[in-house]
Design a protein around this motif. Structure first.
Motif, PDB file in Angstrom:
ATOM      1  N   ARG A 168     -25.642  59.184  35.097  1.00 44.80           N
ATOM      2  CA  ARG A 168     -26.295  58.573  33.941  1.00 44.80           C
ATOM      3  C   ARG A 168     -26.784  59.666  32.988  1.00 44.80           C
ATOM      4  NH1 ARG A 168     -27.517  53.494  36.430  1.00 44.80           N
ATOM      5  NH2 ARG A 168     -25.403  52.795  36.884  1.00 44.80           N
ATOM      6  N   GLU A 169     -26.570  59.446  31.713  1.00 44.80           N
ATOM      7  CA  GLU A 169     -27.106  60.314  30.667  1.00 44.80           C
ATOM      8  C   GLU A 169     -28.052  59.485  29.811  1.00 44.80           C
ATOM      9  OE1 GLU A 169     -23.999  62.051  28.401  1.00 44.80           O
ATOM     10  OE2 GLU A 169     -23.304  63.361  30.026  1.00 44.80           O
ATOM     11  N   SER A 170     -29.224  60.020  29.502  1.00 42.50           N
ATOM     12  CA  SER A 170     -30.218  59.248  28.758  1.00 42.50           C
ATOM     13  C   SER A 170     -30.911  60.101  27.719  1.00 42.50           C
ATOM     14  CB  SER A 170     -31.253  58.658  29.721  1.00 42.50           C
ATOM     15  OG  SER A 170     -31.919  59.694  30.429  1.00 42.50           O
ATOM     16  N   ASN A 171     -31.325  59.448  26.642  1.00 40.88           N
ATOM     17  CA  ASN A 171     -32.048  60.119  25.563  1.00 40.88           C
ATOM     18  C   ASN A 171     -33.058  59.161  24.955  1.00 40.88           C
ATOM     19  OD1 ASN A 171     -30.568  62.813  25.058  1.00 40.88           O
ATOM     20  ND2 ASN A 171     -28.894  61.326  25.074  1.00 40.88           N
ATOM     21  N   ILE A 172     -34.232  59.689  24.643  1.00 37.72           N
ATOM     22  CA  ILE A 172     -35.201  58.934  23.851  1.00 37.72           C
ATOM     23  C   ILE A 172     -34.828  59.143  22.391  1.00 37.72           C
ATOM     24  CG2 ILE A 172     -37.617  58.673  23.200  1.00 37.72           C
ATOM     25  CD1 ILE A 172     -38.390  59.674  25.970  1.00 37.72           C
ATOM     26  N   LEU A 173     -34.450  58.071  21.713  1.00 38.37           N
ATOM     27  CA  LEU A 173     -33.997  58.177  20.329  1.00 38.37           C
ATOM     28  C   LEU A 173     -35.150  58.172  19.343  1.00 38.37           C
ATOM     29  CD1 LEU A 173     -30.950  55.744  20.541  1.00 38.37           C
ATOM     30  CD2 LEU A 173     -30.959  58.236  20.797  1.00 38.37           C
ATOM     31  N   SER A 174     -36.173  57.358  19.613  1.00 35.21           N
ATOM     32  CA  SER A 174     -37.327  57.316  18.719  1.00 35.21           C
ATOM     33  C   SER A 174     -38.494  56.633  19.409  1.00 35.21           C
ATOM     34  CB  SER A 174     -36.990  56.557  17.424  1.00 35.21           C
ATOM     35  OG  SER A 174     -36.805  55.179  17.676  1.00 35.21           O
ATOM     36  N   THR A 175     -39.697  57.024  19.001  1.00 32.74           N
ATOM     37  CA  THR A 175     -40.929  56.362  19.424  1.00 32.74           C
ATOM     38  C   THR A 175     -41.832  56.248  18.201  1.00 32.74           C
ATOM     39  OG1 THR A 175     -42.000  58.453  20.043  1.00 32.74           O
ATOM     40  CG2 THR A 175     -40.794  57.283  21.777  1.00 32.74           C
ATOM     41  N   SER A 176     -42.567  55.152  18.113  1.00 31.42           N
ATOM     42  CA  SER A 176     -43.434  54.959  16.950  1.00 31.42           C
ATOM     43  C   SER A 176     -44.529  53.967  17.302  1.00 31.42           C
ATOM     44  CB  SER A 176     -42.630  54.450  15.744  1.00 31.42           C
ATOM     45  OG  SER A 176     -42.035  53.197  16.039  1.00 31.42           O
ATOM     46  N   VAL A 191     -34.208  53.915  23.369  1.00 32.01           N
ATOM     47  CA  VAL A 191     -33.519  54.889  24.209  1.00 32.01           C
ATOM     48  C   VAL A 191     -32.044  54.525  24.287  1.00 32.01           C
ATOM     49  CG1 VAL A 191     -35.598  55.297  25.579  1.00 32.01           C
ATOM     50  CG2 VAL A 191     -33.890  53.656  26.392  1.00 32.01           C
ATOM     51  N   ASN A 192     -31.233  55.517  24.581  1.00 36.13           N
ATOM     52  CA  ASN A 192     -29.810  55.313  24.835  1.00 36.13           C
ATOM     53  C   ASN A 192     -29.511  55.781  26.252  1.00 36.13           C
ATOM     54  OD1 ASN A 192     -26.959  56.971  24.859  1.00 36.13           O
ATOM     55  ND2 ASN A 192     -26.780  55.010  23.815  1.00 36.13           N
ATOM     56  N   ASP A 216     -22.257  52.091  27.529  1.00 35.34           N
ATOM     57  CA  ASP A 216     -23.076  52.854  26.586  1.00 35.34           C
ATOM     58  C   ASP A 216     -23.995  51.858  25.894  1.00 35.34           C
ATOM     59  OD1 ASP A 216     -24.174  54.561  24.742  1.00 35.34           O
ATOM     60  OD2 ASP A 216     -22.319  54.908  23.619  1.00 35.34           O
ATOM     61  N   ARG A 217     -25.307  51.892  26.193  1.00 39.75           N
ATOM     62  CA  ARG A 217     -26.218  50.851  25.744  1.00 39.75           C
ATOM     63  C   ARG A 217     -27.432  51.414  25.007  1.00 39.75           C
ATOM     64  NH1 ARG A 217     -26.463  48.085  31.657  1.00 39.75           N
ATOM     65  NH2 ARG A 217     -24.390  47.148  31.732  1.00 39.75           N
ATOM     66  N   ARG A 218     -27.929  50.597  24.104  1.00 37.51           N
ATOM     67  CA  ARG A 218     -29.204  50.874  23.419  1.00 37.51           C
ATOM     68  C   ARG A 218     -30.264  49.949  24.030  1.00 37.51           C
ATOM     69  NH1 ARG A 218     -30.771  53.041  18.131  1.00 37.51           N
ATOM     70  NH2 ARG A 218     -28.638  53.851  18.214  1.00 37.51           N
ATOM     71  N   GLN A 236     -31.675  44.678  25.058  1.00 37.54           N
ATOM     72  CA  GLN A 236     -30.552  45.497  25.518  1.00 37.54           C
ATOM     73  C   GLN A 236     -29.307  45.074  24.774  1.00 37.54           C
ATOM     74  OE1 GLN A 236     -29.459  46.023  29.857  1.00 37.54           O
ATOM     75  NE2 GLN A 236     -27.662  44.873  29.184  1.00 37.54           N
ATOM     76  N   THR A 237     -28.552  46.051  24.286  1.00 38.56           N
ATOM     77  CA  THR A 237     -27.326  45.731  23.570  1.00 38.56           C
ATOM     78  C   THR A 237     -26.358  46.902  23.683  1.00 38.56           C
ATOM     79  OG1 THR A 237     -26.418  45.047  21.422  1.00 38.56           O
ATOM     80  CG2 THR A 237     -28.216  46.633  21.379  1.00 38.56           C
ATOM     81  N   PRO A 238     -25.056  46.645  23.755  1.00 37.49           N
ATOM     82  CA  PRO A 238     -24.088  47.742  23.707  1.00 37.49           C
ATOM     83  C   PRO A 238     -24.267  48.541  22.417  1.00 37.49           C
ATOM     84  CG  PRO A 238     -23.018  45.714  24.405  1.00 37.49           C
ATOM     85  CD  PRO A 238     -24.400  45.335  23.951  1.00 37.49           C
ATOM     86  N   GLU A 239     -24.064  49.824  22.513  1.00 36.01           N
ATOM     87  CA  GLU A 239     -24.324  50.693  21.363  1.00 36.01           C
ATOM     88  C   GLU A 239     -23.487  50.307  20.149  1.00 36.01           C
ATOM     89  OE1 GLU A 239     -26.620  53.330  19.558  1.00 36.01           O
ATOM     90  OE2 GLU A 239     -26.742  53.149  21.744  1.00 36.01           O
ATOM     91  N   ASN A 240     -22.224  49.929  20.367  1.00 35.40           N
ATOM     92  CA  ASN A 240     -21.391  49.576  19.210  1.00 35.40           C
ATOM     93  C   ASN A 240     -21.827  48.253  18.581  1.00 35.40           C
ATOM     94  OD1 ASN A 240     -20.487  48.211  21.510  1.00 35.40           O
ATOM     95  ND2 ASN A 240     -18.395  48.030  20.754  1.00 35.40           N
TER      96      ASN A 240
END
Length: 263
Positions: A168-176, A191-192, A216-218, A236-240
């Motif tokens: 698994r690869e993960s990234n925090i895309l934004s926080t606010s 996150v992705n 690949d999910r958002r 939860q949704t697929p990235e595309n």
């Protein structure tokens, strides 16, 4: 035009409200609809909750998904259908969701809806235990970035796999953080997560274990506090698909409210 439907949890749901889960890898427990829940249906037109490019192939694709044949990289948005408001007066929260999404029982959340065609797309609400949590504000989680790290850690724990060769690869895309029209502070976390798996996990030779992208999910979370409890709306949704539906999914996120429970 507004239509209001009261669902009494003491009565069994009508047949059309019972559906199979979307197949998410999560720990599952059953959850009831408690006491009375109000669903207010506001028939309205959204700008583009989906791209109207698959009216003719929706049934074909849904049949393909349910046939058991994998189609991991293909996901298509649905035509715009408007949003429906879900109000839980017992637990104290509300949000809007696409009105053609269907409820799923036994999904391990307080409430769970999913897209009937894009099976990886869903929305749910998680609550902390009223007996073990004493939250006063969402800021008890720390600043948004710190809260985002906790959210990501929780996602990775839930989607942990025992299969060989899964990465698994993960990234925090934004926080606010934002102050909504109810005067409360809400945190938003995006996150992705990508999942890679081998097509031959039992192969002896490394060259025979070819690893490819599985999904690949958002993941989008909105966090709020009321009634000494932490509430989390999860999308939860697929990235595309997210790229096509971003504006409307953000409307869903912005609609989430926590409410004081009386009594």
């Amino acid at each position: 035009m507004t239509t209001t439907i009261i669902l009494n949890s003491l009565l069994p749901p009508p047949p059309h409200q019972t559906h199979s889960p979307s197949g998410l890898t999560r720990h599952t427990t059953s959850f009831p609809l408690r006491y009375s829940t109000t669903i207010s249906c506001n028939v309205q037109t959204t700008k583009a909750f989906a791209v109207p490019r698959r009216n003719a192939v929706a049934l074909i694709l849904s049949s393909y998904f349910f046939s058991g044949v994998g189609l991991h990289d293909a996901a298509f948005a649905q035509p715009s259908v408007g949003l429906r408001e879900y109000i839980d007066t017992f637990d104290g929260y509300s949000f809007r969701y696409p009105q053609n999404w269907i409820p799923v029982r036994g999904a391990g959340a307080d409430i769970f809806f999913r897209d009937p065609y894009v099976l990886d797309e869903n929305i749910s609400v998680e609550l902390s235990s009223p007996s073990s949590s004493k939250y006063k504000s969402v800021e008890d989680l720390g600043p948004p970035q710190e809260a985002g790290e906790k959210v990501l850690k929780q996602y990775l724990t839930e989607f942990m796999s025992t299969r060989l060769g899964v990465k698994r690869e993960s990234n925090i895309l934004s926080t606010s953080s934002r102050i909504a029209d109810d005067g409360r502070i809400y945190y938003q976390v995006e996150v992705n997560i990508k999942s890679y798996a081998s097509n031959n996990e039992l192969a002896v030779m490394p060259q025979d274990r070819v690893v490819s992208l599985e999904w690949d999910r958002r993941y989008l979370s909105v966090l709020g506090v009321e009634n000494n409890r932490l509430y989390e709306l999860r999308l939860q949704t697929p990235e595309n698909v997210f790229l096509e539906e971003e504006n409307d999914l953000r409307q869903v996120m912005d609609s989430f409210r926590v409410n004081k429970v009386l009594g």
